[in-house]
Enzyme design. Structure first.
Site, PDB file in Angstrom:
ATOM      1  N   GLY A  13     -48.496  23.070 -15.328  1.00  0.00           N
ATOM      2  CA  GLY A  13     -48.203  21.633 -15.258  1.00  0.00           C
ATOM      3  C   GLY A  13     -47.232  21.228 -16.350  1.00  0.00           C
ATOM      4  O   GLY A  13     -47.400  20.175 -16.980  1.00  0.00           O
ATOM      5  N   SER A  15     -43.962  20.677 -15.974  1.00  0.00           N
ATOM      6  CA  SER A  15     -42.712  20.068 -15.503  1.00  0.00           C
ATOM      7  C   SER A  15     -42.557  18.635 -16.003  1.00  0.00           C
ATOM      8  O   SER A  15     -41.480  18.048 -15.870  1.00  0.00           O
ATOM      9  CB  SER A  15     -42.650  20.113 -13.972  1.00  0.00           C
ATOM     10  OG  SER A  15     -43.797  19.532 -13.420  1.00  0.00           O
ATOM     11  N   ASN A  84     -53.309  23.088 -17.806  1.00  0.00           N
ATOM     12  CA  ASN A  84     -53.052  21.649 -17.929  1.00  0.00           C
ATOM     13  C   ASN A  84     -52.779  20.955 -16.599  1.00  0.00           C
ATOM     14  O   ASN A  84     -53.003  19.755 -16.461  1.00  0.00           O
ATOM     15  CB  ASN A  84     -51.858  21.458 -18.886  1.00  0.00           C
ATOM     16  CG  ASN A  84     -51.277  20.074 -18.819  1.00  0.00           C
ATOM     17  OD1 ASN A  84     -51.818  19.129 -19.380  1.00  0.00           O
ATOM     18  ND2 ASN A  84     -50.166  19.920 -18.091  1.00  0.00           N
ATOM     19  N   SER A 136     -60.747  15.854 -19.592  1.00  0.00           N
ATOM     20  CA  SER A 136     -60.486  14.419 -19.749  1.00  0.00           C
ATOM     21  C   SER A 136     -61.739  13.742 -20.276  1.00  0.00           C
ATOM     22  O   SER A 136     -62.862  14.205 -20.018  1.00  0.00           O
ATOM     23  CB  SER A 136     -60.125  13.804 -18.392  1.00  0.00           C
ATOM     24  OG  SER A 136     -60.184  12.400 -18.472  1.00  0.00           O
ATOM     25  N   TYR A 149     -62.304  12.992  -9.823  1.00  0.00           N
ATOM     26  CA  TYR A 149     -61.540  13.369 -11.016  1.00  0.00           C
ATOM     27  C   TYR A 149     -62.507  13.724 -12.151  1.00  0.00           C
ATOM     28  O   TYR A 149     -62.412  14.801 -12.750  1.00  0.00           O
ATOM     29  CB  TYR A 149     -60.626  12.210 -11.431  1.00  0.00           C
ATOM     30  CG  TYR A 149     -59.777  12.504 -12.644  1.00  0.00           C
ATOM     31  CD1 TYR A 149     -58.701  13.379 -12.563  1.00  0.00           C
ATOM     32  CD2 TYR A 149     -60.056  11.918 -13.886  1.00  0.00           C
ATOM     33  CE1 TYR A 149     -57.921  13.668 -13.675  1.00  0.00           C
ATOM     34  CE2 TYR A 149     -59.286  12.187 -15.001  1.00  0.00           C
ATOM     35  CZ  TYR A 149     -58.215  13.060 -14.886  1.00  0.00           C
ATOM     36  OH  TYR A 149     -57.442  13.344 -15.994  1.00  0.00           O
ATOM     37  N   ALA A 150     -63.466  12.819 -12.414  1.00  0.00           N
ATOM     38  CA  ALA A 150     -64.411  13.029 -13.517  1.00  0.00           C
ATOM     39  C   ALA A 150     -65.235  14.298 -13.295  1.00  0.00           C
ATOM     40  O   ALA A 150     -65.424  15.101 -14.225  1.00  0.00           O
ATOM     41  CB  ALA A 150     -65.325  11.811 -13.652  1.00  0.00           C
ATOM     42  N   LYS A 153     -63.222  17.450 -13.862  1.00  0.00           N
ATOM     43  CA  LYS A 153     -62.932  17.676 -15.283  1.00  0.00           C
ATOM     44  C   LYS A 153     -64.192  18.098 -16.054  1.00  0.00           C
ATOM     45  O   LYS A 153     -64.116  18.865 -17.014  1.00  0.00           O
ATOM     46  CB  LYS A 153     -62.330  16.409 -15.904  1.00  0.00           C
ATOM     47  CG  LYS A 153     -60.925  16.088 -15.384  1.00  0.00           C
ATOM     48  CD  LYS A 153     -59.933  17.169 -15.760  1.00  0.00           C
ATOM     49  CE  LYS A 153     -58.499  16.803 -15.432  1.00  0.00           C
ATOM     50  NZ  LYS A 153     -57.543  17.855 -15.819  1.00  0.00           N
ATOM     51  N   ILE A 182     -53.436   8.738 -22.052  1.00  0.00           N
ATOM     52  CA  ILE A 182     -52.165   9.146 -22.656  1.00  0.00           C
ATOM     53  C   ILE A 182     -51.061   8.561 -21.779  1.00  0.00           C
ATOM     54  O   ILE A 182     -51.155   8.622 -20.550  1.00  0.00           O
ATOM     55  CB  ILE A 182     -52.037  10.700 -22.638  1.00  0.00           C
ATOM     56  CG1 ILE A 182     -53.253  11.369 -23.308  1.00  0.00           C
ATOM     57  CG2 ILE A 182     -50.724  11.140 -23.272  1.00  0.00           C
ATOM     58  CD1 ILE A 182     -53.398  11.137 -24.785  1.00  0.00           C
TER      59      ILE A 182
HETATM   60  N1  LIG Z   1     -52.396  11.096 -18.837  1.00  0.00           N
HETATM   61  C1  LIG Z   1     -53.631  10.892 -19.181  1.00  0.00           C
HETATM   62  O1  LIG Z   1     -54.051   9.779 -19.534  1.00  0.00           O
HETATM   63  C2  LIG Z   1     -54.621  12.023 -19.201  1.00  0.00           C
HETATM   64  C3  LIG Z   1     -55.868  11.838 -19.823  1.00  0.00           C
HETATM   65  C4  LIG Z   1     -56.784  12.867 -19.833  1.00  0.00           C
HETATM   66  C5  LIG Z   1     -56.472  14.080 -19.238  1.00  0.00           C
HETATM   67  N2  LIG Z   1     -55.259  14.243 -18.625  1.00  0.00           N
HETATM   68  C6  LIG Z   1     -54.999  15.535 -18.004  1.00  0.00           C
HETATM   69  O2  LIG Z   1     -53.851  16.112 -18.580  1.00  0.00           O
HETATM   70  C7  LIG Z   1     -53.156  16.906 -17.631  1.00  0.00           C
HETATM   71  C8  LIG Z   1     -51.695  16.477 -17.589  1.00  0.00           C
HETATM   72  O3  LIG Z   1     -51.632  15.094 -17.299  1.00  0.00           O
HETATM   73  P1  LIG Z   1     -50.274  14.259 -17.296  1.00  0.00           P
HETATM   74  O4  LIG Z   1     -50.638  12.879 -17.616  1.00  0.00           O
HETATM   75  O5  LIG Z   1     -49.232  14.949 -18.084  1.00  0.00           O
HETATM   76  O6  LIG Z   1     -49.948  14.319 -15.735  1.00  0.00           O
HETATM   77  P2  LIG Z   1     -48.576  14.328 -14.936  1.00  0.00           P
HETATM   78  O7  LIG Z   1     -47.489  13.699 -15.727  1.00  0.00           O
HETATM   79  O8  LIG Z   1     -48.896  13.790 -13.590  1.00  0.00           O
HETATM   80  O9  LIG Z   1     -48.268  15.896 -14.828  1.00  0.00           O
HETATM   81  C9  LIG Z   1     -49.094  16.731 -14.067  1.00  0.00           C
HETATM   82  C10 LIG Z   1     -48.522  18.131 -14.082  1.00  0.00           C
HETATM   83  O10 LIG Z   1     -49.347  18.958 -13.242  1.00  0.00           O
HETATM   84  C11 LIG Z   1     -48.515  19.672 -12.344  1.00  0.00           C
HETATM   85  N3  LIG Z   1     -49.195  19.928 -11.072  1.00  0.00           N
HETATM   86  C12 LIG Z   1     -49.917  19.070 -10.317  1.00  0.00           C
HETATM   87  N4  LIG Z   1     -50.336  19.679  -9.194  1.00  0.00           N
HETATM   88  C13 LIG Z   1     -49.869  20.960  -9.241  1.00  0.00           C
HETATM   89  C14 LIG Z   1     -49.966  22.077  -8.381  1.00  0.00           C
HETATM   90  N5  LIG Z   1     -50.641  22.020  -7.223  1.00  0.00           N
HETATM   91  N6  LIG Z   1     -49.380  23.240  -8.753  1.00  0.00           N
HETATM   92  C15 LIG Z   1     -48.698  23.321  -9.932  1.00  0.00           C
HETATM   93  N7  LIG Z   1     -48.574  22.299 -10.784  1.00  0.00           N
HETATM   94  C16 LIG Z   1     -49.151  21.127 -10.455  1.00  0.00           C
HETATM   95  C17 LIG Z   1     -47.294  18.759 -12.141  1.00  0.00           C
HETATM   96  O11 LIG Z   1     -46.174  19.558 -11.805  1.00  0.00           O
HETATM   97  P3  LIG Z   1     -45.382  19.484 -10.388  1.00  0.00           P
HETATM   98  O12 LIG Z   1     -45.413  18.077  -9.936  1.00  0.00           O
HETATM   99  O13 LIG Z   1     -44.041  20.031 -10.751  1.00  0.00           O
HETATM  100  O14 LIG Z   1     -46.155  20.415  -9.527  1.00  0.00           O
HETATM  101  C18 LIG Z   1     -47.110  18.178 -13.535  1.00  0.00           C
HETATM  102  O15 LIG Z   1     -46.324  19.031 -14.329  1.00  0.00           O
HETATM  103  C19 LIG Z   1     -53.877  16.700 -16.297  1.00  0.00           C
HETATM  104  O16 LIG Z   1     -54.764  17.775 -16.069  1.00  0.00           O
HETATM  105  C20 LIG Z   1     -54.661  15.419 -16.524  1.00  0.00           C
HETATM  106  O17 LIG Z   1     -55.815  15.339 -15.726  1.00  0.00           O
HETATM  107  C21 LIG Z   1     -54.329  13.246 -18.605  1.00  0.00           C
END
Ligand SMILES: NC(=O)c1ccc[n+]([C@@H]2O[C@H](COP(=O)([O-])OP(=O)(O)OC[C@H]3O[C@@H](n4cnc5c(N)ncnc54)[C@H](OP(=O)(O)O)[C@@H]3O)[C@@H](O)[C@H]2O)c1
Length: 245
Positions: A13, A15, A84, A136, A149-150, A153, A182
């Protein structure tokens, strides 16, 4: 000193968002980073932002077993893996369906289980490798609409703990991180379904405000580096004080 000099680190993840920041920070600390995601252009952009030249990218859908196998086949051993990649889905329980449950679990949980299992079976984890699962804070709360989601995680946290026990004889560590909100594309998705007032109120419940990808990246670097060598099976909350109340 937190250094990752010459360590091979896999970040899923990567990208965009948190994963991209983790990849960038790891490269600054000397790591050779392998970035994974589906979007080729965004992965190339991540690669262009990394320090050093010894980095790789794989455009694969981690929820597809054949893609996971492709990734494994083309990989050499890692010193650290950051699990991630993930998606969020907001849906009250009464609107859940089997396909919605599978869609969330297949990427947030199943893909991480299968990837870590394949890495172990193919001996692609070096001795003293560090595994970091991005869970999370939702895993510890009961916010309406976040059931799948919860739960996915929370399952990840439990899985990481069992893995920590099973891999300790090989000196491999496994920990998870539970971030609060975040600022990334994922949270913008949540903001889209709330009013401006609701968004402001939600952030005001964080004593230190919402976090940034760099906040999670910093903690991840600690877990990836040898400085945390006695730490395994932990799940660490990083939430700007949100759960203090
Ligand atoms: N943002 C928050 O508030 C927060 C809080 C707690 C935990 N998290 C966790 O942190 C992690 C990253 O979150 P983020 O906020 O950075 O999310 P994001 O900006 O939506 O990025 C998600 C990443 O996961 C990749 N992804 C999703 N489905 C995929 C698949 N089937 N195969 C390969 N890659 C996949 C996406 O890449 P592609 O689209 O290129 O596939 C992207 O790079 C997640 O696990 C999320 O649950 C986030």
């Amino acid at each position: 000193m937190i250094i990752l000099q010459d360590k091979n680190i896999l970040v899923t993840g990567a990208s965009q968002g948190i994963g991209r920041e983790i990849a960038i920070t790891a490269s600054k600390l000397g790591a050779n980073v392998t970035v994974v995601g589906r979007n080729v252009e965004k992965l190339q952009e991540t690669i262009s932002l990394l320090t050093g030249n010894n980095h790789k990218m794989f455009a694969v859908d981690l929820a597809v077993t054949e893609d996971l196998d492709k990734l494994i086949l083309q990989s050499s051993a890692f010193d650290g893996v950051v699990f991630n990649a993930g998606i969020v889905e907001y849906l009250p329980v009464k609107f859940l369906s089997e396909s919605k449950i599978n869609a969330v679990f297949s990427i947030n949980f199943d893909s991480n289980v299968l990837l870590s299992q394949k890495l172990v079976k193919k001996k692609l984890l070096n001795k003293k490798a560090s595994l970091v699962f991005i869970s999370s804070i939702s895993s510890k709360l009961g916010v309406g609409g976040t059931a799948m989601y919860a739960a996915s995680k929370a399952a990840l946290v439990s899985f990481s703990k069992v893995l920590a026990t099973e891999l300790a004889p090989q000196g491999i560590r496994s920990n998870s991180i539970c971030p609060g909100i975040i600022k990334t594309a994922m949270t913008e998705q949540a903001n889209d379904i709330a009013s401006e007032e609701e968004v402001k109120k939600a952030e005001s419940e964080y004593p230190l405000g919402y976090g940034e990808p760099a906040d999670v990246a910093g903690l991840t670097m600690y877990l990836l580096s040898d400085i945390s060598k006695w730490m395994t099976g932990s799940d660490l909350i990083i939430d700007g004080g949100f759960t203090l109340k």
